[in-house]
Design an enzyme around this catalytic site. Structure first.
Site, PDB file in Angstrom:
ATOM      1  N   ALA A   1      50.997  51.303  28.079  1.00 23.72           N
ATOM      2  CA  ALA A   1      51.979  50.554  28.859  1.00 23.72           C
ATOM      3  C   ALA A   1      51.404  49.193  29.206  1.00 23.72           C
ATOM      4  O   ALA A   1      50.254  49.075  29.621  1.00 23.72           O
ATOM      5  CB  ALA A   1      52.340  51.311  30.127  1.00 23.72           C
TER       6      ALA A   1
ATOM      7  N   THR B   1      47.464  53.104  30.836  1.00 26.38           N
ATOM      8  CA  THR B   1      47.726  51.745  31.306  1.00 26.38           C
ATOM      9  C   THR B   1      46.968  50.743  30.437  1.00 26.38           C
ATOM     10  O   THR B   1      45.959  51.081  29.814  1.00 26.38           O
ATOM     11  CB  THR B   1      47.264  51.525  32.760  1.00 26.38           C
ATOM     12  OG1 THR B   1      45.829  51.443  32.803  1.00 26.38           O
ATOM     13  CG2 THR B   1      47.732  52.631  33.678  1.00 26.38           C
ATOM     14  N   ASP B   2      47.440  49.514  30.408  1.00 26.94           N
ATOM     15  CA  ASP B   2      46.603  48.427  29.913  1.00 26.94           C
ATOM     16  C   ASP B   2      45.524  48.195  30.967  1.00 26.94           C
ATOM     17  O   ASP B   2      45.544  48.784  32.057  1.00 26.94           O
ATOM     18  CB  ASP B   2      47.453  47.177  29.676  1.00 26.94           C
ATOM     19  CG  ASP B   2      46.826  46.217  28.665  1.00 26.94           C
ATOM     20  OD1 ASP B   2      45.621  46.353  28.374  1.00 26.94           O
ATOM     21  OD2 ASP B   2      47.534  45.322  28.166  1.00 26.94           O
ATOM     22  N   ALA B   3      44.571  47.326  30.664  1.00 22.45           N
ATOM     23  CA  ALA B   3      43.423  47.122  31.546  1.00 22.45           C
ATOM     24  C   ALA B   3      43.862  46.783  32.968  1.00 22.45           C
ATOM     25  O   ALA B   3      44.697  45.894  33.172  1.00 22.45           O
ATOM     26  CB  ALA B   3      42.531  46.022  30.982  1.00 22.45           C
TER      27      ALA B   3
END
Length: 594
Positions: A238, A285-287
């Protein structure tokens, strides 16, 4: 309603025995172990002490590491899997090939370069080579393919990291990549849901919004994700990207001010992705340090909110002790529900069962090291890079009459002009220490018999002056002019070479303060001029006056060799523009020369 996982259905397709392992493993976890199993760590060290501490004291579920030599990554992953109570998901960013898993791995080509071949076979090869090399050194998960659409020429992040602007091309190449990498037991994670490439902003630095209507989204990004989900896509990353149209579709009372990035949005993850699209897999999640997420609410709230919204794994600690405490606090105060916590655990453990990690002896999860090293950098795999270079280099604008082929007889004296952008940033960091493409190109031209000069801009010369001379020199920069004869009498051909990294707020050309110098191609009617972009496919917007414009997509030596063959007429230009290199601007099509 929260959409709960069914581990017997795709993408898991687990047996009753496998499901029992998942449920038994969860039932035997302490609360701290459950909390730890929500995290993906970015390792700061490869020492056995550090790695053992992360898996045994923080109970992490997964790792995404920085690439190193294959032997070093293998040793790291062996330690991780043998010291961890529960097998780990170990991810790499194989966005362009096995070089995303280890620095001595094999690059096949950036996604846009593959797109320019117009041949889905190379997308499959990129996945296959990535899988062979990454799995050899212990990876089992990849944050690829990138399935974003290249719809905004000002976007410096997607720029060269998307297959195309075309929906069907992106879908077919992503499916091919997915097939190739899964052949080696690597789980792909398509990114960045709900879709980058519409906004020009970078989620590392600001909010980012996918402004498409629900109908536009369904026909573009929705079509891509639905196609991948139907094919059994196991995981999705995401993005910190808002999609207000769909949040308001499910909840009309919401305003634009209520919009949340997908990583924090239950409407986008649970109602759109898991409900409407029927995705039954895992979401990471993305970072979490990116401003598109971190600036929405306090980190204390971000951590549990992301999992409650529908993310199953949280990418990267800020500080392990602090983040673990925040996540646990969110669970204890009800921000993260029991139902969502257990659903997240089932999804990540389900992928580990899908890979069969629970059935393997820890010491045998990785192949024998000697066997593993023999799979890195195979000649047949490395040869694919040259094929891709040959078939991708794109002659975008070809309006100068008879400029090709170039030869030492026609154009004995060549001036190479480096074209600059914003210096520094992440792109400069990852390219540090690499040879400069323009210097490699100079050597190749000289080997063919050309007399080659690389232009040094005045500002660089001034930086090398004694401090007392710099001020006076700087004050004269803009006033300096020079006769056209300085160019026409000394050079037969000028090639502007733009090698501007991604990873900054813009990939646009930054012109120096001087005028009347070769830095800016004002001389297109005075000296035959060719403009070559080695990274960004959209530089024509800033040099609409040039009659000959080429996108090469990278500055690797092999690519430069294939480029020179085409310039000299030894090979034809075969690339197909996968984006709108003319940037939707009418003037970029114009050539006023004779």
């Amino acid at each position: 309603m929260t959409h709960l996982v069914d581990l017997t259905k795709k993408p898991y397709n687990l047996s009753e025995e496998d499901v029992q392992w998942v449920e038994k493993t969860i039932s035997q976890m302490s609360l701290d172990e459950k909390i730890g199993q929500l995290f993906v760590n970015m390792g700061s060290s490869r020492s056995e002490e550090y790695l053992t501490d992360m898996v045994q004291n923080y109970h992490i579920a997964a790792v995404r590491y920085n690439p190193a030599k294959a032997s070093e990554v293998y040793d790291q992953n062996y330690i991780l899997q043998t010291k961890s109570k529960i097998p780990l998901l170990i991810a790499a960013n194989t966005e362009a090939g096995g070089n995303g898993a280890c620095v001595d791995g094999t690059e096949v080509g950036k996604e846009i370069k593959i797109g320019a071949t117009n041949d889905v076979r190379y997308a499959y090869e990129m996945g296959r080579v990535s899988g062979v090399e990454a799995s050899a050194i212990g990876c089992n998960w990849s944050f690829a393919p990138i399935v974003d659409l290249n719809r905004n020429w000002r976007n410096p992040i997607i720029s060269s990291r998307s297959w195309s602007k075309d929906v069907d091309t992106v879908l077919q190449m992503s499916l091919a990549y997915m097939k190739g990498i899964q052949e080696s037991g690597i789980l792909p994670a398509a990114k960045h849901f709900p879709g980058d490439g519409v906004d020009e902003r970078d989620q590392h630095l600001s909010f980012s919004v996918n402004s498409y209507s629900t109908e536009e989204w369904d026909n573009t990004y929705g079509k891509i994700y639905q196609g991948l989900i139907d094919a059994g896509l196991p995981s999705i990353m995401a993005g910190h990207i808002q999609l207000p149209s769909y949040e308001q579709y499910f909840h009309p009372e919401l305003t634009d001010e209520d919009a949340l990035p997908a990583t924090l949005s239950k409407p986008l993850l649970d109602e759109l992705l898991r409900g409407k699209l029927g995705f039954n897999g895992l979401v990471v999640t993305d970072a979490s340090h990116m401003l598109g997420m971190s600036s929405i609410m306090s980190r204390r709230e971000v951590l549990p909110t992301a999992i409650e919204a529908g993310c199953d794994l949280f990418l990267f600690f800020n500080d392990p002790d602090e983040d673990m405490a925040y996540m646990k606090e969110g669970y204890l105060n009800g921000l993260l529900s029991e139902e969502r916590l257990h659903d997240a655990l089932r999804r990540s453990l389900g992928l580990k069962a899908k890979l069969g990690l629970h059935k393997k002896v820890k010491e045998e999860i990785l192949p024998p090291k000697q066997e593993a090293m023999s799979k890195i950098g195979l000649p047949d795999n490395r040869a694919i890079f040259r094929e891709v270079a040959d078939k991708s280099i794109t002659l975008v604008k070809d309006k100068q009459k008879n400029i090709f082929p170039i030869s030492p007889q026609r154009y004995p004296r060549v001036l190479l002009v480096p074209v600059k952008g914003i210096e520094g940033g992440f792109g400069a960091l990852i390219n540090a220490g690499k040879p400069k493409a323009i210097e490699l190109f100079k050597e190749l031209l000289e080997e063919k018999g050309f007399q080659v000069t690389i232009w040094q801009d005045i500002e660089t010369k001034i930086k090398n002056m004694p401090p007392e001379e710099q001020r006076q020199a700087l004050s004269n920069v803009y006033a300096q002019k020079r006769p056209i004869a300085d160019l026409t009498d000394n050079y037969d051909l000028i090639m502007n070479v733009a090698d501007i990294n991604t990873g900054a707020t813009t990939q646009r050309i930054i012109w120096p303060a001087s005028k009347g110098t070769p830095d800016i191609p004002f001389y297109v009617h005075e000296v035959p001029t060719i403009f070559i972009s080695l990274q960004c496919p959209y530089h024509l917007a800033d040099v609409p006056q040039v009659g000959t414009y080429i996108n090469a997509y990278d500055g690797n030596l092999v690519t430069l060799e294939e480029l020179l063959k085409k310039l000299m007429g030894e090979s034809t230009f075969k690339g197909t523009d996968p984006v709108d290199a003319y940037c939707g601007l009418k003037d970029t099509y114009i050539w006023r020369g004779k």
